[in-house]
Every structure is written in C-alpha cells, then in structure tokens.
Design a protein around this motif. Structure first.
Motif, PDB file in Angstrom:
ATOM      1  N   SER A   1      -6.404  22.054 -46.731  1.00 23.02           N
ATOM      2  CA  SER A   1      -7.057  21.631 -45.496  1.00 23.02           C
ATOM      3  C   SER A   1      -6.368  22.232 -44.280  1.00 23.02           C
ATOM      4  CB  SER A   1      -7.011  20.100 -45.364  1.00 23.02           C
ATOM      5  OG  SER A   1      -7.567  19.477 -46.497  1.00 23.02           O
ATOM      6  N   VAL A   2      -7.187  22.589 -43.282  1.00 26.25           N
ATOM      7  CA  VAL A   2      -6.637  23.073 -42.018  1.00 26.25           C
ATOM      8  C   VAL A   2      -7.356  22.376 -40.868  1.00 26.25           C
ATOM      9  CG1 VAL A   2      -8.201  25.084 -41.890  1.00 26.25           C
ATOM     10  CG2 VAL A   2      -6.004  25.106 -40.653  1.00 26.25           C
ATOM     11  N   VAL A   3      -6.590  21.948 -39.881  1.00 27.16           N
ATOM     12  CA  VAL A   3      -7.114  21.283 -38.692  1.00 27.16           C
ATOM     13  C   VAL A   3      -7.114  22.288 -37.545  1.00 27.16           C
ATOM     14  CG1 VAL A   3      -6.844  19.369 -37.079  1.00 27.16           C
ATOM     15  CG2 VAL A   3      -6.174  19.079 -39.487  1.00 27.16           C
ATOM     16  N   ILE A   4      -8.311  22.595 -37.036  1.00 27.56           N
ATOM     17  CA  ILE A   4      -8.447  23.554 -35.943  1.00 27.56           C
ATOM     18  C   ILE A   4      -8.445  22.795 -34.620  1.00 27.56           C
ATOM     19  CG2 ILE A   4      -9.898  25.346 -34.914  1.00 27.56           C
ATOM     20  CD1 ILE A   4     -11.098  25.805 -37.698  1.00 27.56           C
TER      21      ILE A   4
ATOM     22  N   ASP B   1      -2.599  21.780 -42.821  1.00 25.90           N
ATOM     23  CA  ASP B   1      -2.109  22.842 -41.955  1.00 25.90           C
ATOM     24  C   ASP B   1      -2.809  22.720 -40.597  1.00 25.90           C
ATOM     25  OD1 ASP B   1      -0.504  23.756 -43.973  1.00 25.90           O
ATOM     26  OD2 ASP B   1      -1.696  25.544 -44.426  1.00 25.90           O
ATOM     27  N   VAL B   2      -2.248  23.368 -39.592  1.00 27.44           N
ATOM     28  CA  VAL B   2      -2.808  23.310 -38.248  1.00 27.44           C
ATOM     29  C   VAL B   2      -3.012  24.723 -37.722  1.00 27.44           C
ATOM     30  CG1 VAL B   2      -2.414  22.582 -35.858  1.00 27.44           C
ATOM     31  CG2 VAL B   2      -1.727  21.080 -37.742  1.00 27.44           C
ATOM     32  N   LEU B   3      -4.179  24.961 -37.144  1.00 27.84           N
ATOM     33  CA  LEU B   3      -4.479  26.220 -36.463  1.00 27.84           C
ATOM     34  C   LEU B   3      -4.799  25.912 -35.003  1.00 27.84           C
ATOM     35  CD1 LEU B   3      -5.162  29.267 -36.291  1.00 27.84           C
ATOM     36  CD2 LEU B   3      -7.492  28.674 -37.012  1.00 27.84           C
ATOM     37  N   ILE B   4      -3.952  26.392 -34.099  1.00 27.25           N
ATOM     38  CA  ILE B   4      -4.195  26.265 -32.673  1.00 27.25           C
ATOM     39  C   ILE B   4      -4.898  27.531 -32.183  1.00 27.25           C
ATOM     40  CG2 ILE B   4      -3.149  25.962 -30.397  1.00 27.25           C
ATOM     41  CD1 ILE B   4      -2.786  23.548 -32.245  1.00 27.25           C
ATOM     42  N   ILE B   5      -5.979  27.363 -31.435  1.00 27.42           N
ATOM     43  CA  ILE B   5      -6.671  28.505 -30.833  1.00 27.42           C
ATOM     44  C   ILE B   5      -6.550  28.348 -29.325  1.00 27.42           C
ATOM     45  CG2 ILE B   5      -8.836  29.769 -30.634  1.00 27.42           C
ATOM     46  CD1 ILE B   5      -9.623  28.665 -33.337  1.00 27.42           C
TER      47      ILE B   5
ATOM     48  N   ARG C   1      -6.335  34.046 -27.559  1.00 23.53           N
ATOM     49  CA  ARG C   1      -7.480  34.802 -27.060  1.00 23.53           C
ATOM     50  C   ARG C   1      -7.230  35.165 -25.601  1.00 23.53           C
ATOM     51  NH1 ARG C   1     -13.067  32.433 -28.871  1.00 23.53           N
ATOM     52  NH2 ARG C   1     -12.654  30.848 -27.282  1.00 23.53           N
ATOM     53  N   ALA C   2      -7.981  36.137 -25.116  1.00 30.22           N
ATOM     54  CA  ALA C   2      -7.693  36.733 -23.806  1.00 30.22           C
ATOM     55  C   ALA C   2      -7.959  35.784 -22.649  1.00 30.22           C
ATOM     56  CB  ALA C   2      -8.495  38.009 -23.622  1.00 30.22           C
ATOM     57  N   GLY C   3      -8.849  34.824 -22.815  1.00 29.82           N
ATOM     58  CA  GLY C   3      -9.182  33.909 -21.723  1.00 29.82           C
ATOM     59  C   GLY C   3     -10.182  32.883 -22.196  1.00 29.82           C
ATOM     60  N   LYS C   4     -10.675  32.052 -21.270  1.00 31.63           N
ATOM     61  CA  LYS C   4     -11.620  31.001 -21.630  1.00 31.63           C
ATOM     62  C   LYS C   4     -12.949  31.611 -22.073  1.00 31.63           C
ATOM     63  CE  LYS C   4     -11.787  27.079 -19.522  1.00 31.63           C
ATOM     64  NZ  LYS C   4     -11.978  26.001 -18.519  1.00 31.63           N
ATOM     65  N   GLN C   5     -13.303  31.371 -23.331  1.00 33.96           N
ATOM     66  CA  GLN C   5     -14.529  31.943 -23.889  1.00 33.96           C
ATOM     67  C   GLN C   5     -15.460  30.868 -24.441  1.00 33.96           C
ATOM     68  OE1 GLN C   5     -13.576  35.336 -26.544  1.00 33.96           O
ATOM     69  NE2 GLN C   5     -11.526  35.274 -25.647  1.00 33.96           N
ATOM     70  N   GLY C   6     -15.109  29.606 -24.237  1.00 32.11           N
ATOM     71  CA  GLY C   6     -15.988  28.532 -24.681  1.00 32.11           C
ATOM     72  C   GLY C   6     -15.524  27.886 -25.966  1.00 32.11           C
ATOM     73  N   LEU C   7     -15.801  26.579 -26.063  1.00 33.03           N
ATOM     74  CA  LEU C   7     -15.396  25.813 -27.234  1.00 33.03           C
ATOM     75  C   LEU C   7     -16.016  26.354 -28.516  1.00 33.03           C
ATOM     76  CD1 LEU C   7     -13.944  23.083 -28.106  1.00 33.03           C
ATOM     77  CD2 LEU C   7     -16.237  22.093 -28.049  1.00 33.03           C
ATOM     78  N   GLY C   8     -17.300  26.692 -28.436  1.00 35.99           N
ATOM     79  CA  GLY C   8     -18.002  27.161 -29.631  1.00 35.99           C
ATOM     80  C   GLY C   8     -17.398  28.422 -30.210  1.00 35.99           C
ATOM     81  N   THR C   9     -17.107  29.395 -29.367  1.00 37.40           N
ATOM     82  CA  THR C   9     -16.544  30.645 -29.881  1.00 37.40           C
ATOM     83  C   THR C   9     -15.147  30.433 -30.421  1.00 37.40           C
ATOM     84  OG1 THR C   9     -15.670  31.329 -27.708  1.00 37.40           O
ATOM     85  CG2 THR C   9     -17.920  31.998 -28.252  1.00 37.40           C
ATOM     86  N   ALA C  10     -14.407  29.473 -29.856  1.00 38.60           N
ATOM     87  CA  ALA C  10     -13.080  29.154 -30.395  1.00 38.60           C
ATOM     88  C   ALA C  10     -13.202  28.619 -31.815  1.00 38.60           C
ATOM     89  CB  ALA C  10     -12.378  28.136 -29.499  1.00 38.60           C
ATOM     90  N   TYR C  11     -14.127  27.697 -32.012  1.00 36.39           N
ATOM     91  CA  TYR C  11     -14.284  27.146 -33.359  1.00 36.39           C
ATOM     92  C   TYR C  11     -14.819  28.175 -34.344  1.00 36.39           C
ATOM     93  CZ  TYR C  11     -13.018  22.292 -32.492  1.00 36.39           C
ATOM     94  OH  TYR C  11     -12.326  21.130 -32.217  1.00 36.39           O
TER      95      TYR C  11
END
Length: 252
Positions: free
Chosen positions: A10-13, A38-42, A70-80
């Motif tokens: 399992s991984v928690v994003i 596990d943990v994945l920070i974006i 990531r280079a900058g704020k690209q939105g919650l959806g694209t992060a997930y």
C-alpha cells in the motif's frame, strides 16, 4: 532464493503545496500505523520548503517515504494522476488519496484498507455523509455547500454515493489500471467526482466508510470559488458525455 516481491502493498499519496506546518507530523503518523503503508509526497514546488523537509525525513525512513517534485502548481487532479502512475509502476496493490492537513485521520487508513482487502470493495471512500454529517470545525455555510454538492452529484449522475467530493479514498490497483487516467479532464476538486463516476460506470464495487472530517488547524486552505464552479458544471458534462461512451473492462 530470496523473493523480490514487494513486502508493502500500500502507498498513501499526499499532494502538498505549502504544508510545512503539517508535513512532518502527517508522515510520521502514517508510518507509525500498526500495518505498513509507504508514503508518496507530490510537492508542487512549495515556496515554504515543504519538499526540503520531506528530503530530510527520507533519510530516516529510507525506502518508505518517496517524493515527486513538480515545477509549480498544476492542480490536485494532475498531482494524483502522477501519483497513480508512479504507484502502478512500483507495483502497489492498494493506492490511497489523503490530505496533508490532518482533516483525514491517519488511523482511518486501516478502515479503508480493510474495506478493500477484506470487504471486497474495489474503491473505499472515507465518507463524511454516509452516516449523517460528520464534519468538525467547518463554518455552517461550507458544511451545507459541501453536503448539498454531494446530493447534487448523486442526483445528476445516479451514483449511489453520499460523499462524491471526498478526497480520502483507497483504490485497488485494477481500478487505476482500467480507468483512462490520461483522459481525466478535471484538475481541481471535481477530479474527485470524475474518478468516482468513472469507477462506477466501469462497474467497480464502491463502498463508503464513515469517518469524521476535521477542518485543518495549521496552514491555509486551498479552496476557491472556481473549484465549486468546476464541480457544478463539470458534473453535467460528465453525465452528458457518459451517454455516448462505452465503459468496458477486462473481467479476466
């Protein structure tokens, strides 16, 4: 011969933007749970140094804590979406969405995991509204807006889900392998609706697990009026486009 099979399934994003007040505590809380996640920070290039804090913690939690910058704020959806693809590439069976600000109780990860691993669900939603209204420290106006937004989504889409905008979710791997991740259209919180709608249309089993949602104490909310606008009109577009779409998955 030693097996190469992954021992943590399992991984928690956790997407972040300016979460330095919360990031250490949320990571430590997840990694201290009685089963391994596990943990994945974006991180979207947080100017407050959130990513630097994560890098320091990685030395303590080697192999358990991961970071995508990531280079900058690209939105919650694209992060997930980036996180989902990373999780699939690294062979996780259960993939979680979670906020960094403790509005989601890390202990409830265990309930979502059990709902999928033992309860037969493909998608488990940490639901604020499946057993009444379980929200703490939100202004009444925001509670009503959120509650009736979910009622609106349920009415328009036909999804039997009480909390369609929830951001605390467990997906089984096969769901993320099936959904057309590259075609997800929404980038804000309407992304949460779209993911659940697609899982529903593809015939996956979705369950809601009651949780208590607590408004953040530290840091700044990322909510905006544009988020609600995207959700309101986006739901109608989702329903309209679904009329002309075939949803078929490999059931082997």
């Amino acid at each position: 011969m030693q097996s190469d099979k992954k021992t943590v399934d399992s991984v928690v994003i956790i997407p972040t933007y300016n979460e330095k007040e919360n990031i250490t505590a949320i990571i430590e809380a997840v990694l201290a749970l009685p089963r391994d996640f596990d943990v994945l920070i974006i991180d979207d290039n947080s100017p407050d140094g959130t990513a630097d804090i994560v890098k320091r913690l990685q030395r303590k939690h080697e192999g358990r804590l991961h970071l995508l910058e990531r280079a900058g704020k690209q939105g919650l959806g694209t992060a997930y979406i980036a996180g989902f693809k990373w999780a699939l590439k690294h062979d996780y069976e259960f993939v979680f969405e979670m906020d960094a600000d403790f509005s989601h109780n890390p202990d409830d990860l265990l309930k979502l995991y059990d709902a999928c691993s033992k309860g037969g669900a493909h998608v488990a939603i940490g639901s604020r509204y499946v057993s009444g209204v379980n929200v703490v420290n939100w202004p009444m106006g925001r509670v009503l807006m959120s509650y009736y937004a979910s009622r609106y989504v349920r009415t328009v889409t036909g999804m039997p889900i009480n909390d369609a905008t929830a951001g605390f979710v467990c997906y089984r791997r096969e769901v993320l392998e099936t959904l057309p991740l590259d075609n997800i259209r929404f980038k804000g919180y309407a992304f949460q609706i779209e993911m659940k709608f697609l899982a529903y249309k593809y015939g996956f089993r979705i369950t809601e697990v009651p949780i208590i949602f607590v408004n953040r104490v530290l840091g700044t909310s990322k909510m905006s009026s544009g988020i609600f606008s995207e959700g309101f009109f986006g739901v109608m577009r989702l329903k309209w486009s679904s009329i002309f779409t075939k949803y078929e998955r490999n059931k082997s």
